[in-house]
Design an enzyme around this catalytic site. Structure first.
Site, PDB file in Angstrom:
ATOM      1  NE  ARG A 151      25.686 -14.276  -4.042  1.00  0.00           N
ATOM      2  CZ  ARG A 151      26.902 -13.731  -4.141  1.00  0.00           C
ATOM      3  NH1 ARG A 151      27.862 -14.359  -4.798  1.00  0.00           N
ATOM      4  NH2 ARG A 151      27.172 -12.563  -3.596  1.00  0.00           N
ATOM      5  CD  GLU A 169      36.922  -8.534  -7.080  1.00  0.00           C
ATOM      6  OE1 GLU A 169      36.211  -7.564  -6.728  1.00  0.00           O
ATOM      7  OE2 GLU A 169      36.454  -9.646  -7.383  1.00  0.00           O
TER       8      GLU A 169
HETATM    9  C1  3EB Z   1      34.447  -7.874  -1.409  1.00  0.00           C
HETATM   10  O1  3EB Z   1      35.486  -8.268  -0.893  1.00  0.00           O
HETATM   11  C2  3EB Z   1      34.521  -7.559  -2.889  1.00  0.00           C
HETATM   12  O2  3EB Z   1      29.507 -11.312  -4.241  1.00  0.00           O
HETATM   13  O3  3EB Z   1      30.375 -13.192  -4.907  1.00  0.00           O
HETATM   14  C3  3EB Z   1      34.399 -10.302  -4.071  1.00  0.00           C
HETATM   15  C4  3EB Z   1      34.246 -11.661  -4.357  1.00  0.00           C
HETATM   16  C5  3EB Z   1      33.272  -9.514  -3.934  1.00  0.00           C
HETATM   17  C6  3EB Z   1      32.958 -12.213  -4.516  1.00  0.00           C
HETATM   18  C7  3EB Z   1      30.488 -12.021  -4.541  1.00  0.00           C
HETATM   19  C8  3EB Z   1      31.997 -10.077  -4.093  1.00  0.00           C
HETATM   20  C9  3EB Z   1      31.837 -11.416  -4.383  1.00  0.00           C
HETATM   21  O4  3EB Z   1      33.390  -7.697  -0.773  1.00  0.00           O
HETATM   22  C10 3EB Z   1      33.369  -8.064  -3.647  1.00  0.00           C
END
Ligand code: 3EB
Length: 335
Positions: free
Chosen positions: A155, A329
Protein backbone atom coordinates in the site's frame (compact mmCIF):
# COMPACT_ATOMS: atom_id res chain seq x y z
CA UNK A 1 -35.23 13.63 14.27
CA UNK A 2 -37.59 14.58 11.44
CA UNK A 3 -35.12 17.25 10.43
CA UNK A 4 -32.27 14.77 10.33
CA UNK A 5 -34.27 12.37 8.15
CA UNK A 6 -35.24 15.07 5.67
CA UNK A 7 -31.68 16.25 5.51
CA UNK A 8 -30.18 12.84 4.89
CA UNK A 9 -32.59 12.17 2.03
CA UNK A 10 -30.97 15.08 0.15
CA UNK A 11 -27.44 13.72 0.47
CA UNK A 12 -25.88 12.24 -2.69
CA UNK A 13 -26.26 8.66 -1.50
CA UNK A 14 -27.38 6.52 1.39
CA UNK A 15 -26.51 3.09 2.74
CA UNK A 16 -29.26 0.69 3.77
CA UNK A 17 -29.05 -2.85 5.09
CA UNK A 18 -31.60 -5.16 3.46
CA UNK A 19 -32.54 -8.48 5.02
CA UNK A 20 -32.02 -10.47 1.83
CA UNK A 21 -29.41 -12.24 -0.20
CA UNK A 22 -27.32 -10.22 -2.65
CA UNK A 23 -28.52 -11.02 -6.15
CA UNK A 24 -28.93 -9.34 -9.53
CA UNK A 25 -32.46 -8.14 -8.77
CA UNK A 26 -31.36 -6.26 -5.64
CA UNK A 27 -29.31 -3.97 -7.86
CA UNK A 28 -31.86 -3.67 -10.65
CA UNK A 29 -33.00 -0.23 -9.55
CA UNK A 30 -31.76 2.69 -11.59
CA UNK A 31 -29.64 4.46 -8.99
CA UNK A 32 -27.52 1.71 -7.46
CA UNK A 33 -23.93 2.63 -6.63
CA UNK A 34 -23.17 -0.77 -5.11
CA UNK A 35 -24.75 -3.88 -3.66
CA UNK A 36 -22.62 -5.82 -1.20
CA UNK A 37 -23.32 -9.28 0.13
CA UNK A 38 -21.39 -11.47 2.58
CA UNK A 39 -20.32 -15.06 1.96
CA UNK A 40 -17.42 -17.35 2.73
CA UNK A 41 -15.83 -16.57 -0.64
CA UNK A 42 -15.32 -13.15 -2.25
CA UNK A 43 -17.12 -12.98 -5.57
CA UNK A 44 -18.02 -10.58 -8.38
CA UNK A 45 -21.78 -10.91 -9.05
CA UNK A 46 -22.05 -8.46 -11.95
CA UNK A 47 -19.28 -7.82 -14.47
CA UNK A 48 -20.47 -4.26 -15.18
CA UNK A 49 -21.39 -2.84 -11.77
CA UNK A 50 -20.03 -3.01 -8.21
CA UNK A 51 -22.30 -5.85 -7.16
CA UNK A 52 -20.25 -8.35 -5.21
CA UNK A 53 -19.85 -10.48 -2.13
CA UNK A 54 -17.23 -9.72 0.48
CA UNK A 55 -15.44 -12.91 1.51
CA UNK A 56 -16.61 -12.91 5.11
CA UNK A 57 -19.52 -15.08 6.28
CA UNK A 58 -22.30 -13.65 8.42
CA UNK A 59 -22.27 -15.31 11.82
CA UNK A 60 -25.94 -14.96 12.71
CA UNK A 61 -27.40 -17.12 9.95
CA UNK A 62 -29.16 -14.13 8.35
CA UNK A 63 -28.67 -12.88 4.80
CA UNK A 64 -28.00 -9.20 4.28
CA UNK A 65 -27.31 -6.91 1.38
CA UNK A 66 -25.71 -3.55 1.95
CA UNK A 67 -27.25 -1.31 -0.67
CA UNK A 68 -25.58 1.94 -1.65
CA UNK A 69 -28.22 3.96 -3.45
CA UNK A 70 -27.85 7.31 -5.16
CA UNK A 71 -30.28 10.20 -5.25
CA UNK A 72 -29.39 10.80 -8.91
CA UNK A 73 -28.64 8.50 -11.90
CA UNK A 74 -25.50 6.37 -11.80
CA UNK A 75 -23.02 5.52 -14.53
CA UNK A 76 -20.69 2.52 -14.50
CA UNK A 77 -17.27 1.72 -15.91
CA UNK A 78 -13.96 -0.11 -15.58
CA UNK A 79 -10.39 0.92 -15.01
CA UNK A 80 -7.73 -1.81 -14.89
CA UNK A 81 -8.97 -4.26 -12.22
CA UNK A 82 -11.58 -1.86 -10.85
CA UNK A 83 -15.31 -1.83 -11.54
CA UNK A 84 -16.70 1.58 -10.61
CA UNK A 85 -19.91 3.59 -10.37
CA UNK A 86 -20.41 7.34 -9.98
CA UNK A 87 -23.26 9.82 -9.73
CA UNK A 88 -21.48 13.12 -10.33
CA UNK A 89 -20.67 13.55 -6.64
CA UNK A 90 -19.31 10.26 -5.34
CA UNK A 91 -17.32 7.43 -6.93
CA UNK A 92 -17.58 3.83 -5.69
CA UNK A 93 -14.96 1.26 -6.75
CA UNK A 94 -14.40 -2.46 -6.24
CA UNK A 95 -11.59 -4.84 -7.20
CA UNK A 96 -10.84 -8.48 -6.54
CA UNK A 97 -7.36 -9.82 -7.38
CA UNK A 98 -6.04 -13.35 -7.31
CA UNK A 99 -2.88 -13.24 -5.23
CA UNK A 100 -1.59 -16.21 -7.22
CA UNK A 101 -1.30 -13.89 -10.25
CA UNK A 102 1.42 -11.89 -8.45
CA UNK A 103 4.89 -12.78 -7.15
CA UNK A 104 3.86 -11.93 -3.57
CA UNK A 105 1.32 -10.05 -1.44
CA UNK A 106 3.38 -6.86 -1.47
CA UNK A 107 3.18 -6.66 -5.27
CA UNK A 108 -0.52 -7.58 -5.26
CA UNK A 109 -1.23 -4.84 -2.72
CA UNK A 110 0.90 -2.31 -4.63
CA UNK A 111 -0.93 -3.21 -7.86
CA UNK A 112 -4.38 -2.87 -6.27
CA UNK A 113 -3.54 0.55 -4.83
CA UNK A 114 -1.85 1.68 -8.03
CA UNK A 115 -5.09 0.93 -9.90
CA UNK A 116 -7.04 2.88 -7.27
CA UNK A 117 -4.79 5.95 -7.46
CA UNK A 118 -4.81 5.89 -11.27
CA UNK A 119 -8.61 5.80 -11.29
CA UNK A 120 -8.81 8.66 -8.79
CA UNK A 121 -6.59 10.71 -11.05
CA UNK A 122 -8.32 10.03 -14.37
CA UNK A 123 -11.84 10.30 -12.94
CA UNK A 124 -11.37 13.58 -11.07
CA UNK A 125 -12.55 11.94 -7.84
CA UNK A 126 -9.14 12.60 -6.33
CA UNK A 127 -10.02 12.35 -2.63
CA UNK A 128 -10.30 8.88 -1.15
CA UNK A 129 -12.80 8.99 1.74
CA UNK A 130 -13.13 5.39 2.88
CA UNK A 131 -11.35 2.13 1.99
CA UNK A 132 -12.09 -1.50 2.84
CA UNK A 133 -9.30 -4.12 2.52
CA UNK A 134 -9.84 -7.90 2.79
CA UNK A 135 -7.34 -10.71 2.23
CA UNK A 136 -6.54 -14.16 3.65
CA UNK A 137 -4.23 -15.19 6.50
CA UNK A 138 -3.72 -11.64 7.72
CA UNK A 139 -1.67 -12.50 10.82
CA UNK A 140 0.38 -15.30 9.23
CA UNK A 141 4.13 -14.85 9.57
CA UNK A 142 6.03 -15.04 6.25
CA UNK A 143 9.72 -14.44 6.75
CA UNK A 144 10.48 -11.32 8.79
CA UNK A 145 6.96 -9.90 8.54
CA UNK A 146 3.38 -10.96 8.94
CA UNK A 147 1.04 -10.63 5.97
CA UNK A 148 -0.66 -7.52 7.31
CA UNK A 149 2.72 -5.78 7.50
CA UNK A 150 3.53 -6.94 3.96
CA UNK A 151 0.16 -5.65 2.77
CA UNK A 152 0.98 -2.27 4.39
CA UNK A 153 4.32 -2.21 2.53
CA UNK A 154 2.58 -2.67 -0.84
CA UNK A 155 0.00 0.00 0.00
CA UNK A 156 2.83 2.37 0.92
CA UNK A 157 4.78 1.51 -2.28
CA UNK A 158 1.80 2.66 -4.35
CA UNK A 159 1.22 5.72 -2.20
CA UNK A 160 4.85 6.80 -2.51
CA UNK A 161 4.73 6.76 -6.31
CA UNK A 162 1.10 7.38 -7.33
CA UNK A 163 -0.69 8.42 -4.19
CA UNK A 164 -2.28 11.63 -3.21
CA UNK A 165 -3.13 11.75 0.46
CA UNK A 166 -2.28 15.47 0.30
CA UNK A 167 -5.61 16.02 1.98
CA UNK A 168 -5.94 13.18 4.48
CA UNK A 169 -5.59 9.43 4.60
CA UNK A 170 -8.98 7.73 4.21
CA UNK A 171 -10.83 5.96 6.96
CA UNK A 172 -10.21 2.23 6.49
CA UNK A 173 -10.77 -1.36 7.48
CA UNK A 174 -8.26 -4.20 6.99
CA UNK A 175 -9.59 -7.65 7.88
CA UNK A 176 -8.46 -11.21 7.28
CA UNK A 177 -10.56 -13.70 5.34
CA UNK A 178 -10.51 -17.50 5.26
CA UNK A 179 -10.43 -17.83 1.46
CA UNK A 180 -8.33 -16.53 -1.41
CA UNK A 181 -8.64 -13.09 -2.98
CA UNK A 182 -7.36 -9.59 -2.30
CA UNK A 183 -10.49 -7.48 -2.27
CA UNK A 184 -10.73 -3.70 -1.98
CA UNK A 185 -13.68 -1.38 -2.19
CA UNK A 186 -13.78 2.35 -1.63
CA UNK A 187 -15.52 5.67 -2.08
CA UNK A 188 -13.95 8.89 -3.32
CA UNK A 189 -15.08 12.47 -3.86
CA UNK A 190 -13.95 15.56 -5.74
CA UNK A 191 -13.42 17.51 -2.52
CA UNK A 192 -11.70 16.22 0.58
CA UNK A 193 -13.40 14.91 3.67
CA UNK A 194 -12.33 15.99 7.13
CA UNK A 195 -9.92 13.72 8.92
CA UNK A 196 -10.83 12.71 12.46
CA UNK A 197 -8.36 11.12 14.88
CA UNK A 198 -9.08 9.60 18.30
CA UNK A 199 -7.68 11.28 21.44
CA UNK A 200 -7.52 7.83 23.13
CA UNK A 201 -5.46 6.27 20.33
CA UNK A 202 -2.14 6.98 18.70
CA UNK A 203 -2.85 7.87 15.08
CA UNK A 204 -2.14 4.72 13.08
CA UNK A 205 0.18 6.60 10.72
CA UNK A 206 2.31 7.46 13.80
CA UNK A 207 2.48 3.91 15.21
CA UNK A 208 6.00 3.04 16.39
CA UNK A 209 8.21 0.67 14.37
CA UNK A 210 7.43 -2.36 16.54
CA UNK A 211 4.17 -2.82 14.56
CA UNK A 212 5.85 -2.95 11.17
CA UNK A 213 8.36 -1.28 8.86
CA UNK A 214 5.74 1.18 7.54
CA UNK A 215 2.88 2.68 9.49
CA UNK A 216 -0.63 1.90 8.28
CA UNK A 217 -1.99 4.74 6.14
CA UNK A 218 -5.48 5.38 7.49
CA UNK A 219 -7.35 7.84 9.68
CA UNK A 220 -9.73 6.91 12.51
CA UNK A 221 -12.69 8.43 10.68
CA UNK A 222 -13.65 10.66 7.77
CA UNK A 223 -16.38 13.25 8.15
CA UNK A 224 -17.66 14.30 4.74
CA UNK A 225 -19.73 17.43 4.35
CA UNK A 226 -21.72 16.97 1.13
CA UNK A 227 -23.15 20.47 1.37
CA UNK A 228 -26.68 19.33 2.32
CA UNK A 229 -25.37 17.46 5.35
CA UNK A 230 -22.59 15.28 6.69
CA UNK A 231 -21.74 11.61 6.55
CA UNK A 232 -19.44 9.88 9.04
CA UNK A 233 -17.25 6.92 8.02
CA UNK A 234 -15.59 5.25 11.02
CA UNK A 235 -12.57 2.99 10.51
CA UNK A 236 -12.27 -0.49 11.92
CA UNK A 237 -11.84 0.16 15.65
CA UNK A 238 -10.40 -2.19 18.24
CA UNK A 239 -9.25 -2.51 21.84
CA UNK A 240 -6.14 -0.43 21.24
CA UNK A 241 -5.41 2.45 23.61
CA UNK A 242 -2.41 4.56 22.72
CA UNK A 243 -0.84 1.98 20.44
CA UNK A 244 -1.15 -0.97 22.81
CA UNK A 245 -3.52 -3.93 22.65
CA UNK A 246 -5.59 -4.21 25.84
CA UNK A 247 -7.59 -7.10 27.39
CA UNK A 248 -5.76 -9.93 25.65
CA UNK A 249 -7.87 -13.10 25.85
CA UNK A 250 -11.07 -11.30 26.91
CA UNK A 251 -13.34 -10.57 23.91
CA UNK A 252 -16.04 -8.98 26.05
CA UNK A 253 -13.62 -6.50 27.63
CA UNK A 254 -12.15 -5.84 24.17
CA UNK A 255 -15.61 -4.96 22.88
CA UNK A 256 -16.16 -2.61 25.85
CA UNK A 257 -12.83 -0.88 25.17
CA UNK A 258 -13.72 -0.63 21.48
CA UNK A 259 -17.04 1.03 22.37
CA UNK A 260 -15.17 3.50 24.60
CA UNK A 261 -12.91 4.28 21.64
CA UNK A 262 -15.92 4.85 19.38
CA UNK A 263 -17.58 7.10 21.98
CA UNK A 264 -14.36 9.11 22.41
CA UNK A 265 -14.00 9.45 18.64
CA UNK A 266 -17.57 10.71 18.17
CA UNK A 267 -17.28 13.06 21.17
CA UNK A 268 -14.05 14.51 19.87
CA UNK A 269 -15.45 14.76 16.35
CA UNK A 270 -18.51 16.63 17.51
CA UNK A 271 -16.42 19.06 19.58
CA UNK A 272 -13.93 19.78 16.80
CA UNK A 273 -15.81 19.35 13.49
CA UNK A 274 -19.49 19.22 14.42
CA UNK A 275 -21.20 15.89 13.68
CA UNK A 276 -24.73 14.96 12.63
CA UNK A 277 -24.63 12.27 15.35
CA UNK A 278 -22.92 12.10 18.73
CA UNK A 279 -23.43 8.54 19.92
CA UNK A 280 -22.78 5.04 18.61
CA UNK A 281 -26.48 4.14 18.78
CA UNK A 282 -27.24 6.81 16.13
CA UNK A 283 -25.03 5.23 13.48
CA UNK A 284 -26.75 3.78 10.40
CA UNK A 285 -24.81 0.53 10.52
CA UNK A 286 -22.13 -1.24 12.53
CA UNK A 287 -20.01 -4.12 11.28
CA UNK A 288 -18.59 -6.35 13.96
CA UNK A 289 -15.70 -8.56 12.87
CA UNK A 290 -15.41 -11.53 15.21
CA UNK A 291 -12.24 -13.63 15.16
CA UNK A 292 -13.62 -16.68 16.94
CA UNK A 293 -17.20 -17.81 16.44
CA UNK A 294 -17.23 -19.08 20.05
CA UNK A 295 -17.09 -15.50 21.32
CA UNK A 296 -20.12 -14.39 19.27
CA UNK A 297 -22.75 -14.94 22.03
CA UNK A 298 -20.95 -12.79 24.59
CA UNK A 299 -20.15 -10.08 22.04
CA UNK A 300 -23.64 -10.06 20.58
CA UNK A 301 -25.46 -9.92 23.91
CA UNK A 302 -23.18 -7.18 25.17
CA UNK A 303 -23.69 -5.08 22.05
CA UNK A 304 -27.45 -5.68 21.86
CA UNK A 305 -27.68 -4.48 25.44
CA UNK A 306 -25.60 -1.42 24.65
CA UNK A 307 -27.69 -0.55 21.57
CA UNK A 308 -31.10 -1.47 23.03
CA UNK A 309 -33.87 0.47 21.28
CA UNK A 310 -31.66 1.94 18.56
CA UNK A 311 -32.27 1.51 14.81
CA UNK A 312 -28.63 0.75 14.00
CA UNK A 313 -28.23 -2.29 11.72
CA UNK A 314 -25.56 -4.63 13.10
CA UNK A 315 -23.75 -7.19 10.94
CA UNK A 316 -21.67 -9.86 12.70
CA UNK A 317 -19.02 -11.21 10.35
CA UNK A 318 -16.34 -13.83 10.80
CA UNK A 319 -13.10 -11.94 10.22
CA UNK A 320 -9.57 -11.83 11.55
CA UNK A 321 -8.20 -8.63 13.02
CA UNK A 322 -4.71 -7.63 11.93
CA UNK A 323 -3.16 -8.20 15.38
CA UNK A 324 -3.55 -11.82 16.45
CA UNK A 325 -4.41 -10.85 20.05
CA UNK A 326 -7.42 -8.81 18.94
CA UNK A 327 -10.65 -10.82 19.00
CA UNK A 328 -13.06 -8.17 17.74
CA UNK A 329 -13.13 -5.06 15.54
CA UNK A 330 -16.05 -2.68 14.96
CA UNK A 331 -16.59 -0.19 12.14
CA UNK A 332 -19.47 2.23 11.73
CA UNK A 333 -21.14 4.40 9.15
CA UNK A 334 -23.62 7.24 9.27
CA UNK A 335 -24.96 7.57 5.73
C1 3EB B 1 -5.74 -0.56 14.40
O1 3EB B 1 -6.45 0.23 15.01
C2 3EB B 1 -6.41 -1.82 13.92
O2 3EB B 1 -4.45 -0.96 7.88
O3 3EB B 1 -6.14 -0.04 6.87
C3 3EB B 1 -7.88 -0.83 11.52
C4 3EB B 1 -8.39 -0.13 10.41
C5 3EB B 1 -6.64 -1.43 11.42
C6 3EB B 1 -7.64 -0.06 9.22
C7 3EB B 1 -5.63 -0.56 7.87
C8 3EB B 1 -5.91 -1.34 10.22
C9 3EB B 1 -6.40 -0.66 9.13
O4 3EB B 1 -4.52 -0.37 14.19
C10 3EB B 1 -6.06 -2.19 12.55
Amino acid sequence: MRNALNQSSLLPFSVTTLAEKNSAHVADGLNVLAAIGFASKARVLDECRPVFNVGLPLLTGDEYTELWSSLTPVTYGKHASITWSENGTVLFGHLLLEEADFPDLRVASETAYRHVFELLQVSGYSCLLRMWNYFPAITMQQGELNRYQTFCLGRQDALDVHGNFAYAPPAATAIGTQQAGLQLYFIAAKQAGMQLENPRQTSAFLYPRQYGPVSPAFSRATVKDWGQGKHVYISGTTSIVGHETLHIGDPSAQLEETLRNLEALLGHGDATLGLPIRVVRSLTQLKVYVHDQASLPVIQSHLENYLAGSCTAVLYLQGDVCRAELMVEVEGIYA
